[in-house]
Design an enzyme around this catalytic site. Structure first.
Site, PDB file in Angstrom:
ATOM      1  CG  HIS A  41      -1.958   0.979   1.256  1.00  0.00           C
ATOM      2  ND1 HIS A  41      -3.034   1.059   0.465  1.00  0.00           N
ATOM      3  CD2 HIS A  41      -2.107   2.063   1.705  1.00  0.00           C
ATOM      4  CE1 HIS A  41      -3.698   2.097   0.750  1.00  0.00           C
ATOM      5  NE2 HIS A  41      -3.194   2.973   1.526  1.00  0.00           N
ATOM      6  CG  HIS A  87     -10.095   4.075   1.837  1.00  0.00           C
ATOM      7  ND1 HIS A  87     -10.767   4.351   2.972  1.00  0.00           N
ATOM      8  CD2 HIS A  87      -8.866   4.240   2.062  1.00  0.00           C
ATOM      9  CE1 HIS A  87      -9.806   4.675   3.880  1.00  0.00           C
ATOM     10  NE2 HIS A  87      -8.453   4.607   3.257  1.00  0.00           N
ATOM     11  CG  HIS A  89      -8.102  -4.299   1.080  1.00  0.00           C
ATOM     12  ND1 HIS A  89      -7.629  -3.963   0.010  1.00  0.00           N
ATOM     13  CD2 HIS A  89      -8.112  -5.714   1.149  1.00  0.00           C
ATOM     14  CE1 HIS A  89      -7.008  -4.854  -1.012  1.00  0.00           C
ATOM     15  NE2 HIS A  89      -6.961  -5.974  -0.279  1.00  0.00           N
ATOM     16  CG  ASP A 260      -2.712  13.199   3.808  1.00  0.00           C
ATOM     17  OD1 ASP A 260      -3.493  12.677   4.036  1.00  0.00           O
ATOM     18  OD2 ASP A 260      -1.977  12.994   2.891  1.00  0.00           O
ATOM     19  CD  GLN A 306      -9.007   8.963   7.952  1.00  0.00           C
ATOM     20  OE1 GLN A 306      -9.284   9.450   6.957  1.00  0.00           O
ATOM     21  NE2 GLN A 306      -7.883   8.380   8.145  1.00  0.00           N
ATOM     22  CG  ASP A 488      -2.386   5.203 -13.048  1.00  0.00           C
ATOM     23  OD1 ASP A 488      -2.108   6.086 -12.008  1.00  0.00           O
ATOM     24  OD2 ASP A 488      -1.934   4.467 -13.840  1.00  0.00           O
TER      25      ASP A 488
END
Length: 733
Positions: A41, A87, A89, A260, A306, A488
């Site tokens: 990932h 997103h 999984h 971020d 988050q 992409d």
């Protein structure tokens, strides 16, 4: 610590490599940091060697892959910032939060570059909604996207949705965000300035999402349900405050670098910024604002809570930062400083709890070139004898079946849940070929689309991926936009399986070929592997997000029929292909054959022709011919414009193939009678076949082929089939 690295997704060889980097055994926090940063990932370890084949340079490219998002110059000192991310999984396990935080994460990638986000798009893939679990996933993914986007006040203007058996239990949720920034105000995540303070801003840090990045690098299984804590929880109102606070902060000169906190949280943001800048970073965990008691260094470093950012600040400007964040009711805490030794040093209660080279985390993950082979079933599925497919006796029924198929039918049930008009700049709303968003204070607009037919890519990943790029570009041209850049999202199965690696490699080569020929650079993107369910891998799904530039928003074109008596013209040639078509699947239950072949030079000419015709004001509507063929495109334009059509086709092809073949590149345009000759003349100059096939009239669709009437249906009957299907599927028990 018996082989704990294996549980965290590291192989024994990778663990040995970490020991040789550190010159010692890593502790649990360090193993955790490597496990997330070296996961697929974060590290793209199975795809990076292939991604280098994508064209990333172009005259408009200000920032290509490698930053938080790609940046393209659109003139007038403005740039468009774009990125797509998966997103998948998290959405398979906890669909509402998985989808919502996917949206939140991609929005942060855009405003961390200094840009104000202006639009969201979503590319979604689900199983067939004929069981409770699939319906639950669809309902909650759509609600998660809608609630987050609607609350933060960014319009969700477009996207695409397909339903195929292969996505059952492993939905794809790819979120794309686009923003606008003044060119001289672009921010980057490159840490510099020894001694500069490092601040964490935004929300507090909790235990949510710990190890989410490694979780997203594994196949889903029964045990995945137990990984629900790996799914983060989003708060769009907090993110709205964070967005405004960051944009206000960027107006000061306090920010050196910003990133971020997405996957791998504090670990990734610190080591990526330090590594890009060739510096180190010291972090004191006692200064991180926490929302839960007793959190360990491992948990704090890996939390994916988050709505947080990491900021490197000019020394002495800490109070300026705190003032801005206090105004917006958010935390801003100094947690560390930039050092000159290239190490990420983590301290808790005065002790060093982790000390690793930033570059080793961010850049030195092993890269794998896997073995590949053509799938054993490939030859078999590519065989299709058209003579085995008997033409339907009732063409009216065949047309209704195709336009009410899940993949052709209206997606209104989905996009009506999104607020696509907030900010009041949406010029073309969802449901058309591409969305268009005006750029305030200018005549310009940006057109946006996401496209990919996974079925084509399953039949031939190389050709299917070229078609995805070509169709995205064609969709932009249909509204009058010149394609300028691609982001992409490559969604595939487990690359350790030879046939999946073959699909991935051929798909990337296909994207590269199409982007080179059409001269559209890839400026950002994301790879999501290990998308599998009990039956096996999903269809290879390289989603293409694309942006196009419209210099004058008053010249946009849409697909709806505008005027009675307008002449209907087909641009491009029907090569009689039905392999992989919606018609073949819906009417015969077959997913077989070769996908339509694509000539990219032909594609380029057709796109340039359509842009020329729109620019000159010569056409009244334009619509690309894709899923469902000419017949579906005709019905969509008719329903959108509330006007029927009378069609007469002359052909050597079979009637059903004439109507439902998906041969690219083709488009359906309407032209005022007095302009037809000029349009045909220009098409001839561009070497694009152009055929007059009928007129806009009445309230029904009437089609004859070689003088024989084969379709005669009232528009309202067709509209009912097309508009109601998804709602009906979702509401039936």
């Amino acid at each position: 610590m018996d082989k704990i690295w294996r549980e965290l997704g590291l192989t024994d060889e990778e663990y040995e490599k970490i020991i040789s980097i550190l010159g010692r055994e890593p502790n649990i926090t360090e193993i955790g940091m490597y496990s997330v940063m070296w996961s697929e990932h974060c590290a793209y370890k199975n795809s990076k060697p292939l991604l280098k084949y994508l064209p990333t340079k172009g005259e408009r490219v200000i920032q290509g892959p490698g930053e938080n998002a790609g940046v393209l110059d659109i003139g007038d000192n403005l740039a468009v910032v774009m990125k797509i991310e998966s997103h998948n999984h998290p959405s398979a396990i906890e669909p509402y939060q998985g989808a919502a935080t996917g949206v939140g994460g991609i929005i942060r990638d855009i405003f961390t570059m200094g840009a104000r986000p202006i639009a969201l798009l979503d590319s979604l893939r689900f199983g067939i909604p004929d069981d409770k679990r699939t319906k639950y996933l669809i309902e909650n993914v759509v609600a998660g996207i809608a609630d987050y986007g609607n609350c933060i006040g960014i319009p969700t203007v477009g996207g695409d949705t397909y339903f195929e058996e292969s996505y059952k239990g492993n939905p794809l949720v790819n979120a794309m965000c686009v923003g606008i920034v003044e060119k001289d105000k672009i921010k980057k995540g490159i840490a510099k300035g020894i001694g500069n303070p490092v601040m964490i801003v935004g929300a507090t840090t909790g235990r949510d999402g710990i190890g989410g990045a490694s979780f997203a690098s594994q196949e889903l299984s029964e045990e995945s349900e137990e990984k629900r804590p790996s799914v983060q929880v989003g708060d769009p109102f907090m993110e709205k405050l964070l967005l405004e606070a960051c944009l206000e902060l960027f107006e000061t000169d306090a920010v050196v670098a910003i990133q971020d906190m997405g996957a791998a949280g504090l670990t990734s943001s610190s080591c990526e910024m330090a590594s890009r800048g060739g510096v180190g970073m010291e972090i004191d965990l006692d200064k991180v604002p926490l929302r839960e008691k007793g959190m360990t260094p491992y948990e704090i470093m890996l939390s994916e809570s988050q709505e947080r950012m990491l900021v490197v600040v000019e020394k002495g400007k800490e109070e300026d930062v705190q003032k801005v964040f206090k105004k917006w009711g958010l935390n801003a805490a100094t947690i560390g400083k930039i050092t000159d030794d290239g190490m990420i040093r983590v301290i808790k209660e005065g002790k060093i709890v982790a000390e690793v080279p930033a570059k080793s985390l961010a850049e030195d993950a092993p890269q794998y070139i896997r073995e590949e082979e053509v799938p054993k079933w490939q030859e078999d599925v590519n065989k299709l004898n058209i003579n085995e497919v008997k033409p339907p006796e009732d063409m009216n029924k065949a047309l209704k079946d195709v336009i009410s198929s899940l993949n052709v039918a209206s997606k209104e049930w989905i996009y009506s849940q999104y607020d696509y008009m907030v900010r009041t700049d949406t010029a073309i709303t969802p449901g058309m070929d591409a969305a268009v968003v005006r750029i305030k204070g200018t005549k310009k607009a940006i057109a946006l689309t996401t496209d990919c037919n996974g079925r084509y890519c399953y039949l031939d990943p190389y050709i299917g991926s070229q078609i995805a790029v070509a169709e995205a570009a064609r969709n932009l041209c249909m509204v009058g936009a010149k394609p300028i850049g691609v982001t992409d999202c490559l969604n595939f199965g487990n690359p350790e399986k030879k046939e999946i690696y073959w699909q991935l490699k051929n798909s990337i080569f296909g994207i590269a070929k199409a982007c080179e020929t059409l001269q559209i650079p890839v400026v950002s993107g994301n790879v999501s592997l290990y998308n599998e369910n009990e039956e096996g891998a999903i269809y290879p799904t390289p989603v293409i997000g694309m942006a196009g530039l419209i210099e004058d928003v008053s010249k946009i074109c849409t697909m709806d029929f505008k005027k009675e008596r307008d002449v209907i013209i087909i641009l491009g040639e029907n090569k009689g292909e039905i392999g992989g078509s919606e018609y073949l699947k819906v009417c015969f239950g077959m997913v077989k054959g070769q996908p339509p072949q694509i000539d990219l030079e032909e594609e380029k000419r057709l796109q340039e022709l359509v842009l020329k015709l729109i620019e000159e004001g010569l056409i009244n509507s334009s619509h690309d011919i894709s899923e469902g063929g000419f017949a579906a495109a005709l019905v969509e334009s008719a329903i959108s414009g509330k006007k029927g059509a009378k069609i007469s086709l002359q052909t050597s092809l079979r009637e059903d193939v004439e109507l439902f073949s998906e041969s690219p590149p083709r488009a359906l345009i309407t032209v005022s009678p007095e302009k037809v000759e000029e349009v045909l003349k220009i098409a001839y100059e561009y070497q694009v076949p152009a055929q007059k096939v009928g007129v806009v009239e009445g309230k029904k669709i009437a089609i004859e082929v070689n003088g024989k009437k084969i379709i005669d249906l009232p528009l309202e009957v067709l509209e009912e089939s097309w508009r109601g299907r998804i709602k009906w599927e979702m509401e039936r028990n």
